[in-house]
Write a protein that holds these residues in place. Structure first.
Motif, PDB file in Angstrom:
ATOM      1  N   THR A  27       0.709  -1.360   0.038  1.00 42.62           N
ATOM      2  CA  THR A  27       0.142  -0.008   0.170  1.00 42.62           C
ATOM      3  C   THR A  27       0.735   1.165  -0.105  1.00 42.62           C
ATOM      4  O   THR A  27       2.094   1.279   0.510  1.00 42.62           O
ATOM      5  CB  THR A  27      -0.876  -0.005   1.287  1.00 42.62           C
ATOM      6  N   ALA A  28       0.265   2.204  -0.521  1.00 39.82           N
ATOM      7  CA  ALA A  28       1.297   3.503  -0.569  1.00 39.82           C
ATOM      8  C   ALA A  28       1.647   3.997   0.798  1.00 39.82           C
ATOM      9  O   ALA A  28       0.789   3.835   1.702  1.00 39.82           O
ATOM     10  CB  ALA A  28       0.214   4.533  -1.158  1.00 39.82           C
ATOM     11  N   PRO A  29       2.540   4.629   0.816  1.00 34.54           N
ATOM     12  CA  PRO A  29       3.251   5.271   2.315  1.00 34.54           C
ATOM     13  C   PRO A  29       1.940   6.394   2.563  1.00 34.54           C
ATOM     14  O   PRO A  29       1.234   6.971   1.827  1.00 34.54           O
ATOM     15  CB  PRO A  29       4.578   5.942   1.896  1.00 34.54           C
ATOM     16  N   LYS A  30       1.826   6.388   4.139  1.00 31.63           N
ATOM     17  CA  LYS A  30       1.105   7.357   4.474  1.00 31.63           C
ATOM     18  C   LYS A  30       1.710   9.010   4.561  1.00 31.63           C
ATOM     19  O   LYS A  30       1.795   9.311   5.552  1.00 31.63           O
ATOM     20  CB  LYS A  30       0.503   6.829   6.029  1.00 31.63           C
ATOM     21  N   ARG A  31       1.624   9.310   3.327  1.00 34.99           N
ATOM     22  CA  ARG A  31       2.218  10.830   3.251  1.00 34.99           C
ATOM     23  C   ARG A  31       1.926  10.887   1.717  1.00 34.99           C
ATOM     24  O   ARG A  31       1.238  10.488   0.929  1.00 34.99           O
ATOM     25  CB  ARG A  31       3.892  10.755   3.523  1.00 34.99           C
ATOM     26  N   LYS A  32       2.131  12.528   1.436  1.00 32.02           N
ATOM     27  CA  LYS A  32       1.903  12.880  -0.115  1.00 32.02           C
ATOM     28  C   LYS A  32       2.393  11.980  -0.790  1.00 32.02           C
ATOM     29  O   LYS A  32       3.758  11.898  -1.129  1.00 32.02           O
ATOM     30  CB  LYS A  32       2.147  14.467  -0.333  1.00 32.02           C
ATOM     31  N   PHE A  33       1.451  11.253  -1.639  1.00 30.02           N
ATOM     32  CA  PHE A  33       2.020  10.047  -2.825  1.00 30.02           C
ATOM     33  C   PHE A  33       0.967   9.915  -3.634  1.00 30.02           C
ATOM     34  O   PHE A  33       0.004   9.179  -3.299  1.00 30.02           O
ATOM     35  CB  PHE A  33       2.324   9.008  -2.003  1.00 30.02           C
ATOM     36  N   TYR A  34       1.079  10.374  -4.896  1.00 33.18           N
ATOM     37  CA  TYR A  34       0.175  10.218  -5.705  1.00 33.18           C
ATOM     38  C   TYR A  34       0.302   9.206  -6.729  1.00 33.18           C
ATOM     39  O   TYR A  34      -0.929   8.899  -7.406  1.00 33.18           O
ATOM     40  CB  TYR A  34      -0.193  11.816  -6.657  1.00 33.18           C
ATOM     41  N   ASP A  35       1.212   8.448  -6.751  1.00 35.66           N
ATOM     42  CA  ASP A  35       1.481   7.480  -7.835  1.00 35.66           C
ATOM     43  C   ASP A  35       0.449   6.371  -7.873  1.00 35.66           C
ATOM     44  O   ASP A  35       0.116   6.084  -8.616  1.00 35.66           O
ATOM     45  CB  ASP A  35       2.971   6.947  -7.619  1.00 35.66           C
ATOM     46  N   TRP A  36       0.168   5.766  -6.665  1.00 36.60           N
ATOM     47  CA  TRP A  36      -0.763   4.858  -6.661  1.00 36.60           C
ATOM     48  C   TRP A  36      -1.258   4.441  -5.023  1.00 36.60           C
ATOM     49  O   TRP A  36      -0.569   4.904  -4.348  1.00 36.60           O
ATOM     50  CB  TRP A  36      -0.490   3.268  -7.284  1.00 36.60           C
ATOM     51  N   ASP A  37      -2.124   3.694  -5.058  1.00 40.78           N
ATOM     52  CA  ASP A  37      -2.748   3.247  -3.629  1.00 40.78           C
ATOM     53  C   ASP A  37      -2.388   1.886  -3.198  1.00 40.78           C
ATOM     54  O   ASP A  37      -1.980   1.566  -2.090  1.00 40.78           O
ATOM     55  CB  ASP A  37      -4.250   3.534  -3.463  1.00 40.78           C
ATOM     56  N   ILE A  38      -2.417   0.960  -4.284  1.00 39.36           N
ATOM     57  CA  ILE A  38      -2.072  -0.371  -3.826  1.00 39.36           C
ATOM     58  C   ILE A  38      -1.236  -1.112  -5.177  1.00 39.36           C
ATOM     59  O   ILE A  38      -1.444  -0.556  -6.296  1.00 39.36           O
ATOM     60  CB  ILE A  38      -3.322  -1.337  -3.974  1.00 39.36           C
ATOM     61  N   LYS A  39      -0.183  -1.703  -4.981  1.00 41.87           N
ATOM     62  CA  LYS A  39       0.776  -2.282  -5.894  1.00 41.87           C
ATOM     63  C   LYS A  39       0.955  -3.713  -5.615  1.00 41.87           C
ATOM     64  O   LYS A  39       0.846  -4.135  -4.348  1.00 41.87           O
ATOM     65  CB  LYS A  39       2.156  -1.638  -5.713  1.00 41.87           C
ATOM     66  N   SER A  40       0.700  -4.481  -6.499  1.00 42.53           N
ATOM     67  CA  SER A  40       0.760  -6.067  -6.503  1.00 42.53           C
ATOM     68  C   SER A  40       1.386  -6.668  -7.709  1.00 42.53           C
ATOM     69  O   SER A  40       1.692  -6.188  -8.767  1.00 42.53           O
ATOM     70  CB  SER A  40      -0.639  -6.393  -6.249  1.00 42.53           C
ATOM     71  N   ASN A  41       1.400  -8.124  -7.461  1.00 44.77           N
ATOM     72  CA  ASN A  41       2.189  -8.863  -8.495  1.00 44.77           C
ATOM     73  C   ASN A  41       1.398  -9.902  -8.666  1.00 44.77           C
ATOM     74  O   ASN A  41       0.952 -10.611  -7.885  1.00 44.77           O
ATOM     75  CB  ASN A  41       3.679  -9.178  -8.147  1.00 44.77           C
ATOM     76  N   ILE A  42       1.248 -10.685  -9.918  1.00 43.49           N
ATOM     77  CA  ILE A  42       0.695 -11.870 -10.207  1.00 43.49           C
ATOM     78  C   ILE A  42       1.389 -12.370 -11.555  1.00 43.49           C
ATOM     79  O   ILE A  42       1.319 -11.567 -12.475  1.00 43.49           O
ATOM     80  CB  ILE A  42      -0.675 -11.691 -10.389  1.00 43.49           C
ATOM     81  N   ASN A  43       1.749 -13.470 -11.632  1.00 40.47           N
ATOM     82  CA  ASN A  43       2.375 -14.300 -12.692  1.00 40.47           C
ATOM     83  C   ASN A  43       3.391 -13.272 -13.420  1.00 40.47           C
ATOM     84  O   ASN A  43       3.529 -13.014 -14.618  1.00 40.47           O
ATOM     85  CB  ASN A  43       1.120 -14.454 -13.782  1.00 40.47           C
ATOM     86  N   GLY A  44       4.090 -12.727 -12.452  1.00 44.19           N
ATOM     87  CA  GLY A  44       5.239 -12.035 -12.977  1.00 44.19           C
ATOM     88  C   GLY A  44       5.131 -10.840 -13.526  1.00 44.19           C
ATOM     89  O   GLY A  44       5.879  -9.810 -14.098  1.00 44.19           O
ATOM     90  N   LYS A  45       4.016 -10.026 -13.518  1.00 46.40           N
ATOM     91  CA  LYS A  45       3.159  -9.019 -13.870  1.00 46.40           C
ATOM     92  C   LYS A  45       3.150  -7.993 -12.575  1.00 46.40           C
ATOM     93  O   LYS A  45       2.402  -8.403 -11.730  1.00 46.40           O
ATOM     94  CB  LYS A  45       2.392  -8.961 -14.953  1.00 46.40           C
ATOM     95  N   THR A  46       3.341  -6.724 -12.745  1.00 45.95           N
ATOM     96  CA  THR A  46       3.090  -5.661 -11.602  1.00 45.95           C
ATOM     97  C   THR A  46       1.746  -5.003 -12.133  1.00 45.95           C
ATOM     98  O   THR A  46       1.784  -4.318 -13.243  1.00 45.95           O
ATOM     99  CB  THR A  46       4.237  -4.852 -11.599  1.00 45.95           C
TER     100      THR A  46
END
Length: 161
Positions: A27-46
């Motif tokens: 999950t995104a850091p708890k500070r000003k961070f607009y890039d994304w809220d959640i990042k994950s991987n499945i089958n080698g893809k982000t």
């Protein structure tokens, strides 16, 4: 929207992604961070997700006497700083908009760049967020039923609450 509501939506989406086999969830850091809220991987893809949780859209729809036709609130500008925010500042691949209605939460998944392109090309009503937020943003208010007909709409997911 408050951080608490955002946390609820992010937790629901993380649980869904885990059920679907996603790994390395972050999950995104708890500070000003607009890039994304959640990042994950499945089958080698982000995958990256911008996640919004709206517990008032159906309430507003009922108040307008159109209970089955909610409008979304898609933030695009921080009015205090006069800079892009929300969907315009995000770098996420997917935009997930969750609507809570009594005991149900449905997540509508969009390809973020396609959704932004659509929002920029159509004249939707805009409004601040003083009624339900921190009075520091401007957002589009598109009807859900007009967005789910666009190519950028990928799927509706009913979440376990």
């Amino acid at each position: 929207m408050s951080f608490l509501k955002g946390d609820i939506g992010e937790e629901l989406w993380v649980n869904h992604l885990k059920e679907m086999g996603h790994e390395d969830l972050e999950t995104a850091p708890k500070r000003k961070f607009y890039d994304w809220d959640i990042k994950s991987n499945i089958n080698g893809k982000t995958y990256t997700f911008e996640v919004k949780y709206d517990s008032k859209a159906y309430w507003w729809a009922k108040r307008r006497k159109t209970p089955d036709k909610p409008n979304l609130y898609i933030e695009f500008k921080n009015t205090n700083k006069n800079e892009d925010s929300g969907i315009k500042a995000s770098k996420a691949t997917y935009y997930v908009y969750m609507l809570k209605d009594e005991e149900r939460v449905d997540a509508y998944v969009f390809e973020r760049e396609g959704l932004l392109s659509h929002l920029l090309s159509v004249t939707y009503k805009t409004a601040g967020n003083s009624a339900t937020g921190d009075n520091n943003a401007l957002g589009w208010i598109p009807p859900l039923d007009s967005l789910v007909t666009q190519k950028c709409f990928l799927q509706k997911v009913s979440l376990k609450v």
